[in-house]
Enzyme design. Structure first.
Site, short mmCIF file in Angstrom:
data_model
loop_
_atom_site.label_atom_id
_atom_site.label_comp_id
_atom_site.label_asym_id
_atom_site.label_seq_id
_atom_site.Cartn_x
_atom_site.Cartn_y
_atom_site.Cartn_z
N HIS A 48 44.73 35.73 27.66
CA HIS A 48 44.18 36.81 26.83
C HIS A 48 43.48 36.28 25.59
O HIS A 48 42.48 36.88 25.15
CB HIS A 48 45.27 37.82 26.47
CG HIS A 48 45.59 38.74 27.59
ND1 HIS A 48 44.67 39.62 28.11
CD2 HIS A 48 46.71 38.90 28.34
CE1 HIS A 48 45.21 40.29 29.11
NE2 HIS A 48 46.44 39.86 29.27
N LYS A 108 42.47 37.29 47.47
CA LYS A 108 43.46 38.36 47.59
C LYS A 108 42.77 39.58 48.20
O LYS A 108 41.73 40.01 47.70
CB LYS A 108 44.03 38.72 46.22
CG LYS A 108 44.89 39.98 46.22
CD LYS A 108 45.40 40.26 44.82
CE LYS A 108 46.13 41.59 44.76
NZ LYS A 108 46.69 41.83 43.42
#
Length: 667
Positions: A48, A108
Site C-alpha cells: 500500500h 487466477k
C-alpha cells in the site's frame, strides 16, 4: 521485437560490492542519499505504501516529491497473495498488462468454494465463480517480495525515491499540521545511528498492522465477539490435479475449503525466493522495458526462460492456510499433531475432516521456503480497526487503518480504496499547506479529510460484518453457496471496470468494497448473523432455521434482481445458478477462460493471440486457445463483451457517493 536484456544492476552490485539496500537505493531518481525535504514521506514500502506513491505520481505527474522509507533491506515475505480484477485494472493503468505480469506472477481465474459437512464426513457442496475473458481482464496470484520489487522499480521510474535499509524514528519524529511543519527523523542505516531529518508537509503511515504512527493516537479497536486466528505453510504444486477429491477442482482458482469453524485458502503461485536482488532488478527492468515497447505476449520469454537469462531461482508452490474462529475448543494436548502451535492446529483440522486429509495427500510441505524458521506461520486475533486515521500533518492507509480477515482478500483489493484516495487527496493537502498560513491551512485540510475519515470509520465494520456473515453461513452446506457466496458476488462483482481511468479509480474503489455496503446485502447479512449466532458453534443448525434464512434471502434477491439496471451473464459466470440467480442443483456449465499447460502444469489464459505458455514456453495449438462461452454469446453480447466485459451503463464518477454505516448485531 523485444529489447536486448541488460545486466545493469548485476554488474553495478558486483563492481561496488553493494548490499541489497545499496543496489536498490542506487536506482532512486535522486540517488541513495536521503533528502533534506520532501513534500510527502511514506513510512513503509509494503504494497500500500508503494500503491500510494505510484498513484500519487501518476495522478498528477511531477507535482509532489515523495520519499518512501522502508526498514527492510529488500522487499521481504508477507502473507496476502490473492488479487482481484480491481488490482489488475490498477496495474494496467500504470502500463503493465497481463502479458508482462504473468511472467512474474500466477494466473487466477475466479474463486471456488467447497463446503464440508462436519456431521456427514465426505459430503460437500460447492460454489464457483469464473474470472473474465483474457482479452478484457485478468487476476493474479502474487508473491509479495516480487510485487513489492516490481512496484519499487516502477515507482523509481516515475520519480519516486524508495529508500531501503532506512527506518523512521517515531520517537524523534515531529508531526504537526499547517503545511511544511513535519520533521521526519530517519535512521541512516545499520552503521550510523544518527538520524537524518526530512522536512515534509505530510507523513503517510503505511506500516500495516503495526500501525506505527496510528498507535500513538489511539489504541487499536477490537470487535465484540469471536475473532480469527490464521496458521499456514507452503507446499508443492502438483501438476496432476486429478486425484484431488473435489469435483471440477482447478488450481487456477483461489480455492476455499470451508467448514463450520472457518476455512482453508489454497493458492497456487510462482516463487522467485532465493534469487539475488540485483538479478531480480535486471529481470523486472527488462519486463518493464518490454511493456514500454509493447512486445506481444508470445514474443516475450517465459518465466523459466527469464530465470535462465538472469540467473534466478523459480518454482511453483502452493500457499495453504487456515483462518479459524478463536472460540474453537481444541483438545488439551495437541502434541500428537506436531511440535509448533501452527503445525499442531493445521494438522488438527486436517485430521478432523476426512476430505481435508485426502486433499492434503496431494501436497508435500516445503520447509523454510523464506529462510530459517519459516516452515510454519501463525497470526492471531486478525481483526482490528484504527479509531483515528488522520490528523495534523499525517494520514494512514491500507492495513494501518484496519483489517478483518483474508477471506475474499480485502487487505489488498479493498484496501486500495484508502491508498489511492489518500494519494489523490495528498496533492490538495500539500497545495493548501503551501498557499495559506498554518492555522488556516490546517483548518482547510481537516475539512478536506472529513470524508476520508468517515469512510475508513465505516469501511472496517462493514468488512467485519461481511466476514462474520460468511463465517456463520459456512456452518451449513446450503447456506454457504446459496446465501453467503450468492450475495457476495451479486453485490460485489466488479462492474464498470473497463471504464475506469486514473482519475476515477479511487472513486470506483470507494464505492465497490466487495458489496459490503449495499443495503440489501447488509439486510441479509444481519438476518443471518442474528439467527445463526444463537446456536453454539459445536451444534448443527436446525433445518427450520436454514429454510427460513434461504427463503428470506431469496425474497430479497428476487426483488434486487428485478430492480437491477444492468444485465450480467450470471449463468455463465456462476456454475450452479441460472441467469436470474436461481440455484440450479447439478448445473456445472459455465464459461471457460483458462487451460492447463500440458508441459509444466501452469494455468494459462485463453486468448487467440497467445499460444505460448507464459511459464515454460511450450506452444499450444489454435483450438487450445479458444474461449468456451456456455451458454453461447449472442452477436450483441459478443460485441459488448469484448468492448467492455459487461452490458452495464458507463461508469459515472459524478454519481453521488453514499456511504451507509453498517450496524452489527451485538455478540
Amino acid at each position: 521485437m523485444a529489447p536486448t536484456p541488460k545486466y545493469t544492476f548485476t554488474e553495478r552490485a558486483a563492481a561496488g560490492n553493494l548490499s541489497d539496500a545499496e543496489i536498490l537505493n542506487s536506482n532512486n531518481p535522486t540517488g541513495s542519499e536521503l533528502p533534506d525535504e520532501s513534500d510527502v514521506v511514506v513510512g513503509g514500502a509494503g504494497i500500500h505504501g508503494l500503491i500510494y506513491a505510484l498513484h500519487a505520481s501518476k495522478y498528477k505527474p511531477n507535482n509532489l516529491k515523495i520519499s518512501v522509507i522502508e526498514k527492510n533491506t529488500r522487499p521481504g515475505y508477507k502473507i496476502g497473495e490473492s488479487t482481484l480484477p480491481i488490482f489488475y485494472t490498477w496495474c494496467k493503468l500504470h502500463g503493465i498488462s497481463a502479458a508482462y505480469l504473468l511472467r512474474l506472477f500466477g494466473l487466477k481465474d475466479g474463486l471456488c468454494f467447497y463446503f464440508l459437512d462436519r456431521e456427514n464426513q465426505g459430503q460437500y457442496t460447492d460454489f464457483c465463480s469464473v474470472g473474465a475473458p483474457g482479452l478484457v481482464l485478468a487476476s493474479l496470484q502474487i508473491e509479495r517480495p516480487m510485487s513489492e520489487l516490481l512496484f519499487t522499480i516502477l515507482a523509481q521510474r516515475n520519480g519516486v525515491n524508495v529508500y531501503h535499509g532506512r527506518e523512521v524514528d517515531f520517537k524523534s519524529t515531529v508531526v504537526q499540521g499547517g503545511g511544511q511543519g513535519n520533521k521526519i527523523a530517519v535512521s541512516r542505516g545499520k552503521y550510523d545511528s544518527t538520524p537524518k531529518t526530512i522536512d515534509s508537509a505530510l507523513f503517510v503511515d503505511a506500516t500495516g498492522r503495526f500501525r506505527q504512527f496510528c498507535s500513538k493516537k489511539a489504541p487499536r479497536h477490537r470487535f465484540d465477539g469471536w475473532n480469527c486466528n490464521a496458521f499456514w505453510g507452503y507446499f508443492t504444486a502438483p501438476k496432476d490435479e486429478s486425484k484431488i477429491p473435489f469435483d471440477l477442482y482447478e488450481g487456477d482458482h483461489t480455492n476455499h475449503l470451508c467448514f463450520p469453524e472457518g476455512w482453508v485458502w489454497v493458492i497456487r503461485l510462482p516463487s522467485w525466493e532465493g534469487s539475488l536482488i540485483a538479478n531480480l532488478m535486471d529481470m523486472v527492468t527488462y519486463i518493464l522495458e518490454c511493456a514500454d515497447a509493447g512486445v506481444p505476449g508470445d514474443e516475450l520469454p517465459s518465466s523459466e526462460e527469464l530465470a535462465r537469462m538472469f540467473g534466478l531461482k523459480f518454482q511453483w508452490v502452493t500457499s495453504i492456510g487456515f483462518a479459524v474462529r478463536n472460540d474453537v475448543k481444541y483438545p488439551e494436548d495437541l502434541s500428537a499433531y506436531g511440535t509448533r502451535e501452527a503445525e499442531q492446529k493445521f494438522n488438527y483440522f486436517v485430521q478432523k475432516y476426512e476430505l481435508l486429509q485426502q486433499f492434503m495427500s496431494n501436497f508435500e510441505l516445503i520447509e523454510n521456503l523464506y529462510g530459517p524458521g519459516t516452515t510454519w506461520f501463525i497470526r492471531k486475533t486478525l481483526a482490528y480497526q484504527s479509531p483515528v486515521v488522520s490528523g495534523p500533518g499525517w494520514l494512514a492507509i491500507g492495513d494501518a487503518c484496519g483489517f478483518t480477515n483474508p477471506l475474499y482478500s480485502p487487505g489488498i483489493n479493498v484496501g486500495m480504496s484508502t491508498s489511492t484516495w489518500a494519494a489523490q487527496l495528498s496533492h490538495r493537502i500539500v497545495e493548501i499547506g503551501k498557499s495559506a498560513p498554518a492555522d488556516a491551512a490546517e483548518s482547510s485540510i481537516r475539512k478536506l479529510l472529513v470524508p476520508y475519515d468517515d469512510y475508513c470509520k465505516s469501511l472496517v465494520p462493514a468488512l467485519e460484518q461481511m466476514n462474520r456473515f460468511n463465517y456463520v453461513c459456512y456452518r451449513d452446506t446450503r447456506l454457504g453457496p446459496q446465501v453467503a457466496c450468492l450475495w457476495q458476488f451479486f453485490a460485489g462483482i466488479e462492474r464498470y471496470l473497463s471504464d475506469v481511468n486514473i482519475e476515477t479509480f479511487a472513486h470506483y474503489a470507494i464505492k465497490w468494497v466487495w458489496g459490503a455496503m449495499v443495503p440489501e446485502y447488509q439486510q441479509v447479512a444481519q438476518k443471518c448473523i442474528e439467527h445463526i449466532e444463537t446456536v453454539p458453534l459445536d451444534e448443527r443448525l436446525p433445518d427450520a432455521m436454514v429454510d427460513e434464512l434461504l427463503a428470506f434471502s431469496n425474497r430479497i434477491k428476487s426483488a434486487a434482481v428485478a430492480a437491477d439496471d444492468f444485465s450480467l451473464r450470471w449463468d455463465a459466470i456462476l456454475r450452479s445458478f441460472d441467469r436470474s440467480l436461481n440455484f440450479v442443483e447439478g448445473k456445472t456449465s459455465r464459461d471457460i477462460y483458462t487451460r492447463q499447460c500440458s508441459g509444466c502444469g501452469a494455468w494459462l489464459q485463453l486468448r487467440p493471440d497467445w499460444k505460448k505458455c507464459h511459464s515454460c514456453g511450450l506452444l499450444g495449438t489454435e483450438p487450445q486457445t479458444a474461449v468456451t462461452f456456455d451458454p453461447p454469446l449472442t452477436a450483441e453480447e459478443e460485441a459488448l463483451l469484448y468492448a467492455a466485459w459487461n452490458t452495464a451503463p458507463k461508469y459515472d464518477p459524478s454519481k453521488e457517493l453514499k456511504l451507509p454505516t453498517p450496524t452489527r448485531p451485538a455478540a
